[in-house]
Design a protein around this motif. Sequence first.
Motif, PDB file in Angstrom:
ATOM      1  N   CYS A  44       8.449 -69.568 -34.321  1.00 29.80           N
ATOM      2  CA  CYS A  44       8.970 -70.663 -35.194  1.00 29.80           C
ATOM      3  C   CYS A  44       9.491 -70.252 -36.232  1.00 29.80           C
ATOM      4  O   CYS A  44       9.585 -68.958 -36.748  1.00 29.80           O
ATOM      5  CB  CYS A  44       7.958 -71.239 -35.485  1.00 29.80           C
ATOM      6  SG  CYS A  44       7.407 -71.933 -37.499  1.00 29.80           S
ATOM      7  N   GLN A  47      10.310 -72.519 -41.452  1.00 30.65           N
ATOM      8  CA  GLN A  47      10.812 -73.780 -41.971  1.00 30.65           C
ATOM      9  C   GLN A  47      10.403 -75.170 -41.384  1.00 30.65           C
ATOM     10  O   GLN A  47      11.358 -75.852 -41.016  1.00 30.65           O
ATOM     11  CB  GLN A  47      12.000 -73.672 -42.006  1.00 30.65           C
ATOM     12  CG  GLN A  47      12.765 -72.581 -43.363  1.00 30.65           C
ATOM     13  CD  GLN A  47      11.740 -72.834 -44.560  1.00 30.65           C
ATOM     14  OE1 GLN A  47      11.612 -73.909 -45.382  1.00 30.65           O
ATOM     15  NE2 GLN A  47      11.136 -71.499 -44.858  1.00 30.65           N
ATOM     16  N   ASN A  48       8.807 -75.194 -40.566  1.00 29.97           N
ATOM     17  CA  ASN A  48       9.054 -76.397 -39.540  1.00 29.97           C
ATOM     18  C   ASN A  48      10.342 -76.782 -38.432  1.00 29.97           C
ATOM     19  O   ASN A  48       9.689 -77.303 -37.903  1.00 29.97           O
ATOM     20  CB  ASN A  48       8.810 -77.288 -40.515  1.00 29.97           C
ATOM     21  CG  ASN A  48       7.856 -78.487 -40.555  1.00 29.97           C
ATOM     22  OD1 ASN A  48       7.225 -78.014 -39.759  1.00 29.97           O
ATOM     23  ND2 ASN A  48       8.067 -79.763 -40.561  1.00 29.97           N
ATOM     24  N   ILE A  49      10.354 -75.419 -37.989  1.00 28.62           N
ATOM     25  CA  ILE A  49      10.995 -75.892 -36.469  1.00 28.62           C
ATOM     26  C   ILE A  49      10.477 -75.149 -35.742  1.00 28.62           C
ATOM     27  O   ILE A  49      10.648 -73.558 -35.765  1.00 28.62           O
ATOM     28  CB  ILE A  49      12.605 -75.296 -37.237  1.00 28.62           C
ATOM     29  CG1 ILE A  49      13.028 -76.483 -38.101  1.00 28.62           C
ATOM     30  CG2 ILE A  49      13.609 -75.941 -35.731  1.00 28.62           C
ATOM     31  CD1 ILE A  49      13.140 -77.892 -37.416  1.00 28.62           C
ATOM     32  N   ASP A  50      10.309 -75.454 -34.689  1.00 26.16           N
ATOM     33  CA  ASP A  50       9.900 -74.748 -33.462  1.00 26.16           C
ATOM     34  C   ASP A  50      11.188 -74.158 -32.333  1.00 26.16           C
ATOM     35  O   ASP A  50      11.641 -75.376 -31.559  1.00 26.16           O
ATOM     36  CB  ASP A  50       8.971 -75.121 -32.805  1.00 26.16           C
ATOM     37  CG  ASP A  50       7.491 -75.295 -33.433  1.00 26.16           C
ATOM     38  OD1 ASP A  50       7.817 -74.023 -34.968  1.00 26.16           O
ATOM     39  OD2 ASP A  50       5.951 -75.544 -33.669  1.00 26.16           O
ATOM     40  N   ARG A  70      14.755 -76.809 -29.192  1.00 25.08           N
ATOM     41  CA  ARG A  70      14.257 -76.657 -29.974  1.00 25.08           C
ATOM     42  C   ARG A  70      13.577 -77.776 -31.007  1.00 25.08           C
ATOM     43  O   ARG A  70      13.869 -78.451 -30.509  1.00 25.08           O
ATOM     44  CB  ARG A  70      15.878 -76.554 -31.168  1.00 25.08           C
ATOM     45  CG  ARG A  70      16.210 -76.250 -32.271  1.00 25.08           C
ATOM     46  CD  ARG A  70      17.472 -76.828 -33.510  1.00 25.08           C
ATOM     47  NE  ARG A  70      17.540 -76.169 -34.875  1.00 25.08           N
ATOM     48  CZ  ARG A  70      17.305 -77.345 -35.105  1.00 25.08           C
ATOM     49  NH1 ARG A  70      16.517 -78.784 -35.289  1.00 25.08           N
ATOM     50  NH2 ARG A  70      17.010 -77.275 -36.822  1.00 25.08           N
ATOM     51  N   ARG A  71      12.734 -77.706 -31.468  1.00 21.26           N
ATOM     52  CA  ARG A  71      12.150 -78.627 -32.228  1.00 21.26           C
ATOM     53  C   ARG A  71      11.689 -78.734 -33.026  1.00 21.26           C
ATOM     54  O   ARG A  71      11.034 -77.876 -34.044  1.00 21.26           O
ATOM     55  CB  ARG A  71      10.943 -79.092 -30.752  1.00 21.26           C
ATOM     56  CG  ARG A  71       9.556 -78.429 -30.483  1.00 21.26           C
ATOM     57  CD  ARG A  71       9.290 -78.704 -29.302  1.00 21.26           C
ATOM     58  NE  ARG A  71       7.902 -78.147 -29.185  1.00 21.26           N
ATOM     59  CZ  ARG A  71       7.877 -76.919 -27.993  1.00 21.26           C
ATOM     60  NH1 ARG A  71       8.681 -77.500 -26.752  1.00 21.26           N
ATOM     61  NH2 ARG A  71       6.436 -76.755 -28.421  1.00 21.26           N
ATOM     62  N   LEU A  72      11.102 -79.825 -33.826  1.00 19.99           N
ATOM     63  CA  LEU A  72      10.175 -80.340 -35.187  1.00 19.99           C
ATOM     64  C   LEU A  72       8.800 -79.803 -34.499  1.00 19.99           C
ATOM     65  O   LEU A  72       8.015 -80.036 -33.616  1.00 19.99           O
ATOM     66  CB  LEU A  72      10.359 -81.080 -35.581  1.00 19.99           C
ATOM     67  CG  LEU A  72       9.799 -81.726 -36.893  1.00 19.99           C
ATOM     68  CD1 LEU A  72      10.643 -80.747 -38.526  1.00 19.99           C
ATOM     69  CD2 LEU A  72       9.987 -83.146 -37.406  1.00 19.99           C
ATOM     70  N   SER A  73       8.389 -79.497 -35.685  1.00 19.25           N
ATOM     71  CA  SER A  73       7.093 -78.838 -35.559  1.00 19.25           C
ATOM     72  C   SER A  73       6.275 -79.657 -36.021  1.00 19.25           C
ATOM     73  O   SER A  73       6.614 -80.713 -36.426  1.00 19.25           O
ATOM     74  CB  SER A  73       6.050 -77.189 -36.280  1.00 19.25           C
ATOM     75  OG  SER A  73       5.371 -77.083 -36.659  1.00 19.25           O
ATOM     76  N   LYS A  74       5.104 -80.117 -35.351  1.00 21.81           N
ATOM     77  CA  LYS A  74       4.048 -81.331 -34.768  1.00 21.81           C
ATOM     78  C   LYS A  74       2.579 -80.292 -35.823  1.00 21.81           C
ATOM     79  O   LYS A  74       2.552 -81.653 -35.901  1.00 21.81           O
ATOM     80  CB  LYS A  74       3.960 -81.333 -33.994  1.00 21.81           C
ATOM     81  CG  LYS A  74       5.114 -82.047 -33.275  1.00 21.81           C
ATOM     82  CD  LYS A  74       4.646 -83.164 -31.570  1.00 21.81           C
ATOM     83  CE  LYS A  74       6.013 -83.379 -31.104  1.00 21.81           C
ATOM     84  NZ  LYS A  74       5.551 -83.976 -29.707  1.00 21.81           N
ATOM     85  N   GLY A 147       3.422 -74.603 -38.471  1.00 21.57           N
ATOM     86  CA  GLY A 147       5.312 -74.602 -38.833  1.00 21.57           C
ATOM     87  C   GLY A 147       5.411 -73.991 -39.732  1.00 21.57           C
ATOM     88  O   GLY A 147       6.375 -73.993 -39.799  1.00 21.57           O
TER      89      GLY A 147
END
Length: 252
Positions: A44, A47-50, A70-74, A147
């Motif tokens: 991570c 900054q909320n990106i995994d 690459r994905r947005l943290s949940k 995140g």
Amino acid sequence: MHRFFVNEKNILGEEQKIIIDDKEDVKHIGKVLRLSQEDRIEICDGQNIDYIGEIISLTKSEIIVNILERRLSKTEPLVNITLFQGIPKSAKMDMIIQKCTELGIKRIVPVVTERTIVQLKDEKAETKKIERWQKVADAAAKQCKRGRIPTIAYPISFEEMLNEIATYDLRMIPYEQEENRGIKGLLKNNGDYKSVAIIIGPEGGFEKDEIIAAQGKGALSVTLGPRILRTETAGFVALSILMYEMGDLGGI
């Protein structure tokens, strides 16, 4: 899957690579977890990106990971919550930071109040303590797959806190003499909030004049129930209720 945080500068987007160069993480991955090439880890950027990555090389100083996804943290709540915590004695602050990090706090600000017993001797001692507290937040964020890593601020005075809370949509202060207004009712009777300040006193609570001053700045006193909670309990109880009522814990 094991999770680690890296600085944004360590993410090489064009090359689809991530460099892990934190000494403790490098040692943990190679020596403790005994991971090797082709093993996958979760990274991570804070900054909320995994990122899901595959290890392609390991040395004593760095680990290079190939980005697979690459994905947005949940795991981050939609509301930004700051805990203004009267500084407690001994290791109580460690537990407060750890548990509030697990529950989704964004920021924790230590506050010096009239009843604060702990006195930070000088700037060097203060910096050392903040660095240790930040490490507690880092470890907890890693463990619960946050995140973002909550920020532990430098201590401020009660008067400085009063000025700062004015920027929040909602300001609440649990108070043992409040009997009628709870967090559930407070949220039900008001609109949506994007930022919330929770204000907790040290051992012994706040002085009456501090409660009045906070209320004068728009802080609403709330009850946490019929029992008196310790300072190391009150913050994450208030945070838990708030998160639940806003649909972050246990669904809507």
